[in-house]
Design an enzyme around this catalytic site. Structure first.
Site, short mmCIF file in Angstrom:
data_model
loop_
_atom_site.label_atom_id
_atom_site.label_comp_id
_atom_site.label_asym_id
_atom_site.label_seq_id
_atom_site.Cartn_x
_atom_site.Cartn_y
_atom_site.Cartn_z
N TYR A 72 0.99 -10.60 -4.85
CA TYR A 72 1.10 -9.19 -4.48
C TYR A 72 2.34 -8.54 -5.07
O TYR A 72 2.37 -7.33 -5.29
CB TYR A 72 1.02 -9.02 -2.96
CG TYR A 72 -0.43 -8.96 -2.53
CD1 TYR A 72 -1.15 -7.77 -2.71
CD2 TYR A 72 -1.11 -10.07 -2.05
CE1 TYR A 72 -2.49 -7.70 -2.39
CE2 TYR A 72 -2.45 -10.00 -1.73
CZ TYR A 72 -3.14 -8.81 -1.89
OH TYR A 72 -4.47 -8.73 -1.59
N HIS A 89 -0.47 -10.42 4.41
CA HIS A 89 -1.08 -11.38 3.48
C HIS A 89 -0.52 -12.79 3.67
O HIS A 89 -0.82 -13.68 2.87
CB HIS A 89 -0.88 -10.91 2.04
CG HIS A 89 -1.70 -9.70 1.71
ND1 HIS A 89 -3.07 -9.73 1.74
CD2 HIS A 89 -1.36 -8.44 1.37
CE1 HIS A 89 -3.54 -8.53 1.42
NE2 HIS A 89 -2.54 -7.73 1.20
N HIS A 110 0.84 -1.20 0.00
CA HIS A 110 0.00 0.00 0.00
C HIS A 110 0.88 1.25 0.00
O HIS A 110 0.66 2.20 -0.76
CB HIS A 110 -0.90 0.03 1.25
CG HIS A 110 -2.03 -0.94 1.19
ND1 HIS A 110 -3.04 -0.97 2.13
CD2 HIS A 110 -2.33 -1.93 0.32
CE1 HIS A 110 -3.89 -1.93 1.83
NE2 HIS A 110 -3.48 -2.52 0.74
#
Lengths: 748, 748
Positions: free
Chosen positions: A273, A428, A199
């Protein structure tokens, strides 16, 4: 005459404009550069993939121009209209900017300007997004993450029309839109911006990109080094339970570049990711390379970004689908738009691996910039070759000392085993130390479940993570590894899991016929040492390679050990009797067990258990050493899942109770094939039998198995001293085996 | 000089040989003919698909020659070694014979001779096959069926080397092998040979083929007309419960040609068995055409064989996979080897549909004979076009008066519904009157389960039918149709089912935007009339076509009605609440219900129920009119299936209890798509709502539904008088609808 006068006036206007904003005239300077644009213009019409990219881009943008610009007041989650519209806007604006530069058609510049002006008018009126489910809500979108996506792309659009825009319009956009936007996602949301997390990488890149366009050193520094004083408390968590602030951790783009990537380029959250995080890393590094090459951002940290692309591409099956390590939606592949830039940059700035060109060909587009031009030209020159993958062992952790991931591959990608002995993998991460998944070419044979989320499918929780991601997908029992006493690794506690990682014992892929990886985990269950070894065998007399899997457990106390294999396909045969319960009930009540039904129960009929199944027209046999008291379970996912968020997939499980130290030895043998068109079955029966534990002590673990018509094969692992130079000797049944290095494998 | 002498000697020898067997010199005469061979030889090297076929054939045969001939003593079931070896032998021998003729290389003739001689030595020693599971065991194989396969192919191999063999060797083979072989499968097994059944067709063709080679009129007559006195009793049944002898029924090849094919070419067992049965029909008809054209076998019964090929090709999805009507293993397609001859013959002797050439291209080989040569030449001439399918309505029954099958297709194969209103379908028939399955392009959206058998996979019951084929796959509840009071149609009684068939009410595919099929069934449940209507709607404002499904039930008593939809894929959303039971239990205890688990239970929240699911990257919404007391069930296949013979597939079921006359009205709407690579969902929500029964009486059934942004659409079916010329009028809410023909459809 009139014409000349006009040109003169324009020149004066440009000079005037340049004088009031010092960087005007230097744009574009991010991904497209002035010299790059010149080269692309010269090559137009002579490099097919470049022409195709431009044509496809123009078709898309022209259709959007015809549709008209819509910048609706934000209402929806991902999957909903306003979300999708704003996302489409930034994707299209960036492309329109590129087209303006390459084709010189002002309609594209006007389109970008008009859209940005609408955003200028909208943004200054906006409160925080009405959907409040994120730890960091955005304004255009429900998360700052998506707002950052917007700014990364819009910066490029703005860069493309910067010189064309009058200064007063630039001023308006910068004061009312870009600066407040950059501030909101950074100083306005430090819990989002100032972390080591994908992020934050998006946030950092967004702030840096617009900073570069505006030539704003403060914003560029904020991007590279983060906020110096974020006012955050230690211990805060995000929506996924991820820690936000960790003591001693730096922030900003460079820290994000150092921290989640290991020296071998593995991204600690896993390839799904990494593929997503890669874009802002690369695009901002490339922009920095173009705008301020002296900073060396693209080469930062020993060129880890280029290594990361290579690692990512190698973490995929034969179809290019990424392995589902940790949270990962299956089916995502390196043919995604997000990897166009990665593949192009890797080729252009890396070692020009011709295998990358074949991936670019299948991606069907190139990055409109220097790197993409090189790729398109070299493809046109016929230089593309198939992308070949090898066995790899990638370390995890910023310093490469937090375990890793190994992929053993034999005969190209005829068999590939993905063996995970990493750190937790941030928020994650899954609790699956020493788990693995197995692939035959592009087919997943023993699966990793992946995540429980239907990305961008509104009907399933707005496209966000579903509760079963925590209650099922992250739990240990959802993976092909040991669960002790029906409790997940680290008790399923994120803070504890984040402190630990597994340790490599041995990796040796130097032989083509035998490759070995072995790792240990001592923290998942305090007092218990888990030690798993995988041996991929590809000998001449075998039609296909096979995998020998050895799971050694040493504990201070008696426990129950469950070892499941999530096999895809239909069961054909077992060599033991099993019964179906009259009613299906959950296998347990927590740690993921509540989501499994017991579909069958049996016990070994001898020293070996074997099951055969059929998947995608290919046969597989699993043969394992067994103890008389072992319980053999067939399980089915789906209990306590009233909304059908889970797939009804199968597992076979070997359960050993009231044991302290024990060893699971299993051979997974792919064989033959079946076609429903010819209705012929070729080699429907496996050739492996008699998997036998020959020796197991603190020094050596020896497992033998028979291959029909090819004799008994013996594998011995040195549990100590695995250096290539170490000498070993073991006597078995009066015969002495001597060898050098960590393992022995041969006919007995 | 030496050479000339040698040639002379050979010529004398050939003459001598010809003189002692009157037909020597006339061979080959079955599929290959002397003139055909001549033409093929001339074209070698200039027609790619012909060359490829010869090259691939030679590669296969040469490898087998190198391996050596093995004719083992028969031991195994299908799937086992001796079964597979003998099967491979006849396939290879036939090809070797072809190669001998085309290439002139004697090694191929010697290979066939040597193999036949080994069979001669073996066969005379053989008892009946040791595996006694068939109602008609063979000698080389466990069924006479496979022995017949052997003879059909070996006849062609023998035909190819007939002239080349010395007379004494021919005599040996004919006396010790071929005649006893033909006798064993015919007079030795009349229960196999003298039926109307695909088994008998193989038997008849086998006897006829060898009869033609040996020019034996008695055998040819036995093939064409069957055994005049078979000594069989009426009422005997085969392994599958099929009736062996039916009063008044003829036997033999011509009767088999007349009986199971309807005038429109539908084969009453369904396309899976038609594909299998087609080969002996065509190969023997072609042999008769070549050897005795005056008999007109290929054109027999108004050219039904050519119509049958056309019907068969149309009973497939967009990928060429056959629809799973009755017993059918999924995945079988018209690219199977067995259809090479069908496609080639259909092209050569039929109307030269260029679409057939594209199928032949994908088959990648041609029949080595006149028909195959034409196909290969026309492909080389660039005449191939895509094979396009239309909506079809095929009658069932020898006279076309026993119901039928309709396939509605819209926008090519964007949507295809397969609606079954046939007769029982002999012993492979299922109890599923008025059932249907639905396809979007090559993907099955609402599935027909198919059969419970793993053909040629030894681990599953020797590759034979499994018990669940009877207890599950044949039962009504396994299909997308009405089950009344949890009892299968005709009580699941084969003899009763075989007496009846459904009746067409209306078929009208004349409009591109609306197509209708409607049929009635009055015998499945005495006292209850089932009447189902399907309307495929492809209007301009709809992204994809949709299907309106109307099931009208009229009964003399109150009943429970279950209407399941076996949807493939993952459930995304429902518009009603539903709960998962704490334990999964079977839905019932017989008629297939014992194999279903209840996975979810709910009730309507309003007048409409809706579920949305995702399959193969495409969205589907089912919307149906509901009554408050309806029970809504989610079911999963797999109960009482300890050996995992069944797939764990899902169903959604609307259950209506204690009703006498009722109507189920359902719209199935495909919409949008999703890609895991782009992670974009396009049109994830359906546009249909408010499915409403507007009128339902003995004259008219009217159903309306809304399409968002496109208004309310009304469909009215005339329950009487469906001729095109019939005038109708119906008043609804004060508005009078008038139309001509069987149905009305328009915006309301």
């Amino acid at each position: 005459m009139k014409n000349t006068l006009f040109k003169l006036l324009v020149a004066v206007a440009v000079l005037a404009s340049a004088s009031c904003a010092k960087s005007a005239g230097d744009h574009p300077s991010l991904i497209l550069t002035k010299s790059g644009v010149e080269q692309i213009r010269q090559q137009l019409g002579s490099v097919p993939l470049l022409d195709e990219t431009v044509a496809a881009t123009a078709a898309l943008v022209d259709a959007e121009i015809a549709l008209g610009i819509d910048t609706p007041v934000p209402v929806h989650f991902s999957g909903g209209y306003t979300h999708k519209r704003h996302k489409q806007n930034f994707l299209v604006a960036e492309k329109a900017g590129m087209l303006f530069q390459i084709l010189g058609d002002e309609k594209y510049a006007q389109y970008v300007r008009d859209m940005l002006m609408q955003y200028e008018a909208l943004y200054k009126t906006l409160p925080v997004h009405p959907q409040k489910r994120s730890y960091a809500p955005g304004k255009l979108f429900w998360q700052c993450l998506n707002d950052s996506n917007w700014l990364v792309y819009m910066s490029q659009a703005y860069d493309a029309i910067y010189d064309w825009l009058p200064a007063n319009e630039r001023e308006l956009l910068e004061n009312n839109l870009f600066r407040p936007f950059a501030d909101y996602i950074s100083v306005g949301n430090p819990q989002f911006y100032n972390r080591i997390h994908n992020h934050s990488t998006w946030g950092n890149a967004a702030v840096g990109m617009i900073g570069l366009v505006m030539n704003d050193k403060e914003l560029i520094d904020r991007a590279l080094y983060g906020l110096s004083d974020d006012g955050l408390a230690f211990g805060m968590k995000d929506d996924d339970g991820g820690l936000i602030k960790v003591e001693g951790q730096k922030a900003g783009f460079l820290a994000n570049l150092e921290e989640p990537f290991s020296p071998s380029g593995y991204y600690t959250e896993g390839p799904y990711y990494q593929r997503y995080a890669m874009y802002p890393f690369l695009i901002f590094a490339l922009a920095m390379h173009n705008a301020q090459p002296e900073m060396g951002v693209l080469e930062h940290s020993d060129g880890v970004l280029l290594k990361a692309i290579d690692a990512l591409l190698n973490l995929s099956d034969a179809d290019g689908d990424f392995f589902a390590l940790n949270d990962a939606q299956k089916g995502m592949s390196y043919y995604t738009r997000e990897l166009v830039s990665a593949v192009n940059i890797s080729y252009h700035y890396g070692d020009r691996n011709p295998g990358l060109l074949s991936i670019a060909q299948q991606q069907g587009q190139v990055l409109l910039g220097d790197a993409g031009l090189t790729v398109a030209e070299d493809i046109a020159a016929g230089m593309a070759e198939p992308f070949t993958k090898r066995s790899v062992n990638l370390t995890d952790g910023a310093n490469g000392d937090q375990g890793g991931v190994a992929v053993l591959r034999a005969r190209g990608e005829a068999l590939a085993s993905v063996f995970k002995y990493t750190a937790q993998g941030l928020s994650h991460g899954h609790y699956d130390k020493l788990s693995f998944s197995l692939f035959e070419e592009g087919d997943e044979v023993l699966q990793d479940y992946g995540l429980v989320r239907f990305v961008n499918i509104e009907q399933k929780g707005g496209g966000n993570y579903l509760p079963e991601n925590g209650s099922w997908a992250k739990q240990t029992i959802a993976h092909n590894t040991i669960t002790q006493n029906q409790i997940s690794h680290f008790g399923g506690d994120y803070a504890t899991g984040s402190k630990h990682h597994s340790e490599l014992h041995l990796y040796d892929a130097s032989r083509a016929d035998v490759q070995v990886v072995s790792a240990k985990e001592s923290n998942a269950y305090p007092g218990t040492l888990l030690h798993r070894t995988q041996v991929m065998v590809a000998i001449e007399t075998l039609e296909k390679p096979l995998l020998l899997d050895i799971f050694k457990i040493t504990s201070e106390q008696q426990n129950q050990y469950d070892l499941p294999f999530y096999f895809n396909g239909q069961l054909l045969e077992t060599n033991f009797a099993h019964q179906q319960p009259a009613q299906l009930e959950p296998l347990g009540d927590s740690h993921g067990y509540q989501h499994l039904y017991t579909e069958g129960e049996g016990a070994p009929a001898g020293d070996n258990i074997a099951i055969t199944w059929l998947n995608e027209g290919k046969f597989y046999t699993l043969t394992a050493a067994a103890k008389a008291a072992d319980e053999l379970l067939f399980a089915r996912i789906g209990a306590n899942d009233p909304n059908f968020n889970l797939r009804r997939d199968a597992a076979f499980m070997q359960r050993r109770s009231n044991e302290q130290n024990t060893l699971f030895a299993t051979v997974i043998e792919p064989h033959g094939n079946y076609s429903p068109v010819t209705e012929k079955s070729h080699n429907p029966r496996g050739r492996v039998s008699n998997v036998e534990v020959i020796n197991d002590d603190e020094n050596y673990t020896a497992v033998a198995f028979d291959i029909a018509d090819s004799g008994q094969h013996l594998f011995i692992l040195a549990n100590q001293n695995t250096q290539l130079s170490d000498q070993h000797s073991l006597e078995i049944d009066g015969q002495i085996y001597q060898w050098q290095g960590g393992y022995f494998f041969d006919l007995r």
